[in-house]
Design an enzyme around this catalytic site. Structure first.
Site, PDB file in Angstrom:
ATOM      1  N   ASP A  23      -1.487   9.267  -5.998  1.00  0.00           N
ATOM      2  CA  ASP A  23      -0.062   8.078  -5.587  1.00  0.00           C
ATOM      3  C   ASP A  23       0.852   9.069  -7.067  1.00  0.00           C
ATOM      4  O   ASP A  23       2.306   9.354  -6.604  1.00  0.00           O
ATOM      5  CB  ASP A  23      -0.403   6.883  -6.365  1.00  0.00           C
ATOM      6  CG  ASP A  23      -1.096   6.559  -5.103  1.00  0.00           C
ATOM      7  OD1 ASP A  23      -1.513   6.673  -4.217  1.00  0.00           O
ATOM      8  OD2 ASP A  23      -1.706   5.235  -5.344  1.00  0.00           O
TER       9      ASP A  23
ATOM     10  N   GLY B  51       1.007  -0.666  -0.439  1.00  0.00           N
ATOM     11  CA  GLY B  51      -0.236  -0.061  -0.177  1.00  0.00           C
ATOM     12  C   GLY B  51       1.277   1.526   0.563  1.00  0.00           C
ATOM     13  O   GLY B  51       0.585   1.955   0.344  1.00  0.00           O
ATOM     14  N   LEU B  52       1.907   1.147  -0.348  1.00  0.00           N
ATOM     15  CA  LEU B  52       3.528   2.423  -0.457  1.00  0.00           C
ATOM     16  C   LEU B  52       2.963   2.685  -1.620  1.00  0.00           C
ATOM     17  O   LEU B  52       4.465   3.512  -2.280  1.00  0.00           O
ATOM     18  CB  LEU B  52       4.309   2.098   0.203  1.00  0.00           C
ATOM     19  CG  LEU B  52       4.136   1.298   1.648  1.00  0.00           C
ATOM     20  CD1 LEU B  52       5.336   0.656   2.482  1.00  0.00           C
ATOM     21  CD2 LEU B  52       3.495   2.850   2.391  1.00  0.00           C
TER      22      LEU B  52
ATOM     23  N   TYR C 216     -11.825  -1.863  -4.056  1.00  0.00           N
ATOM     24  CA  TYR C 216     -11.757  -0.535  -4.594  1.00  0.00           C
ATOM     25  C   TYR C 216     -12.625  -0.599  -5.864  1.00  0.00           C
ATOM     26  O   TYR C 216     -13.385   0.026  -5.905  1.00  0.00           O
ATOM     27  CB  TYR C 216     -10.675  -0.789  -4.920  1.00  0.00           C
ATOM     28  CG  TYR C 216      -9.522   0.876  -5.573  1.00  0.00           C
ATOM     29  CD1 TYR C 216      -9.029   1.138  -4.618  1.00  0.00           C
ATOM     30  CD2 TYR C 216      -9.896   1.114  -6.598  1.00  0.00           C
ATOM     31  CE1 TYR C 216      -8.482   2.557  -5.210  1.00  0.00           C
ATOM     32  CE2 TYR C 216      -9.334   2.290  -7.301  1.00  0.00           C
ATOM     33  CZ  TYR C 216      -9.115   2.919  -5.957  1.00  0.00           C
ATOM     34  OH  TYR C 216      -8.434   4.730  -6.290  1.00  0.00           O
TER      35      TYR C 216
END
Ligand code: GLA
Length: 391
Positions: free
Chosen positions: A176, A126-127, A226
């Site tokens: 992101d 999740g980075l 999602y």
């Protein structure tokens, strides 16, 4: 470090020097979960974990891609119209998609390239390792063609985002890619995902550290859930548009409109909308608090954000909730929340410097048993890092 590794591995793999090396960071998001694809507000910070891409042009139209993480190499003649189908080659769709988009925008001339990828952004945590790969590829390819130009950060972020949504086919928002391209050292990025306006907000307080706890789990339903949330928000937009007119995204719904019409919405849509509306408010509150150097208030926004993602948006899971609970129990942790899409991945916590070791120890002793998992969590401290750069 990462850039040096990419350069060396490039030379070893292709027996010549790269003409451009770029690197781009992963990110955490302090507040503003699942608001980006709703035209909302986010507050990400680049972390000091990066992906580097080394590149050199070729005389033909062949593209060769390698990664220090993956065995073998991917070779295509000409840029593909569609993503590569084989699972082994799936990673290459991110850089290839970026090249397709850059070529379409005239930011890269689509002759062949040799590419090599190296980095230390954990995958599946999740980075935003995929955004780091996309943005670093965009910068390296741009620099191969235009070595003396300053990087057009926003254009690279947009191309990277189009690669992910169009070519790779994940319906994500723009956070992101913007974080990886536009963040600056010592700052968090206040980004309005509708207007694309950005503002750096100083985050240099040495008394507090940002700590990431990777739960080391990723649940299967992450991507389908999602897409479900994206669809539910679109349904809520339709309902509000029918009631109010002029509603193009949930950003156009404020607290008054929500309160006035809550009763007429199905429960699920009411909760999803309530999360987005209150989360946008929390981002503004967190920015004000950062500017007033009120770290406690930033932390409150983070805990509230997590509760809202867990209860109203329903994208958390027992592992994430456990780590946030452990954060809550540790004196000196001022705030914590899940970061990224949810259903696994990482928690980001804001921790007083002298409490970092206590927090780490508490997580290490309690997480596995309380969450009922058999993986060890991974904890690391990060500093607000620079977005994409040439190396
Ligand atoms: C993922 C997506 C982002 C954003 C977050 C949730 O990381 O890639 O666009 O929607 O989830 O905030």
């Amino acid at each position: 470090m990462t850039a040096g590794e990419a350069r060396q591995a490039f030379e070893a793999a292709y027996d010549r020097e790269p003409t451009a090396v770029a690197s781009a960071p992963g990110r955490v998001n302090l507040v503003g979960g699942h608001t980006d694809y709703n035209g909302g507000l986010v507050l990400p910070m680049a972390i000091d974990r990066r992906t580097a891409v080394a590149a050199a042009p070729r005389d033909d139209d062949r593209f060769r891609l390698r990664s220090t993480d993956v065995e073998g190499r991917v070779v295509v003649d000409g840029l593909p119209d569609e993503p590569l189908g084989s699972e082994d080659e799936a990673w290459a769709n991110y850089p290839l998609g970026v090249l397709v988009e850059l070529a379409r925008e005239g930011l890269f001339e689509s002759r062949g390239l040799d590419l090599l990828v190296a980095g230390d952004v954990p995958r599946g945590a999740g980075l935003s390792s995929s955004a780091a790969l996309e943005v670093a590829t965009a910068a390296a390819a741009y620099a191969v063609d235009s070595p003396t130009h300053e990087l057009p950060r926003r254009a690279l972020a947009e191309a990277a985002w189009r690669a992910e949504t169009g070519f790779v086919g994940l319906d994500c928002g723009i956070m992101d890619q913007y974080a990886s391209a536009c963040c600056r050292t010592g700052e968090v990025l206040f980004l309005d995902c509708r207007s694309r306006e950005t503002r750096g907000v100083r985050f240099g307080d040495r008394e507090y550290r940002v700590v990431v706890v990777d739960t080391r789990v990723e649940h299967e339903l992450a991507s389908s859930a999602y897409n479900d949330r994206v669809r539910e928000c679109a349904e809520a937009v339709e309902q509000f548009d029918a009631l109010l007119g002029g509603v193009e995204s949930l950003r156009d719904v404020d607290r008054d409109a929500l309160v006035a019409h809550a009763a007429s919405l199905p429960g699920v849509l009411r909760r999803r909308t309530r999360h987005v509306v209150t989360e946008n408010e929390r981002v503004r509150a967190a920015v004000d608090a950062l500017e007033a150097e009120d770290v406690g208030a930033v932390g409150d926004c983070m805990f509230e954000s997590h509760a809202s993602l867990r209860d109203d948006y329903e994208v958390s899971c027992v592992e994430l909730d456990t780590v946030v609970e452990l954060a809550w129990e540790t004196a000196g942790v001022v705030g914590a929340r899940m970061t990224g899409g949810g259903f696994g991945g990482s928690v980001v916590a804001l921790v007083r410097s002298d409490a970092v070791e206590d927090f780490r120890a508490h997580v290490d002793t309690e997480y596995t048993e309380r969450a009922g998992v058999d993986v060890e969590p991974r904890t690391f401290v990060c500093s607000p890092a620079e977005g994409v750069r040439l190396e």
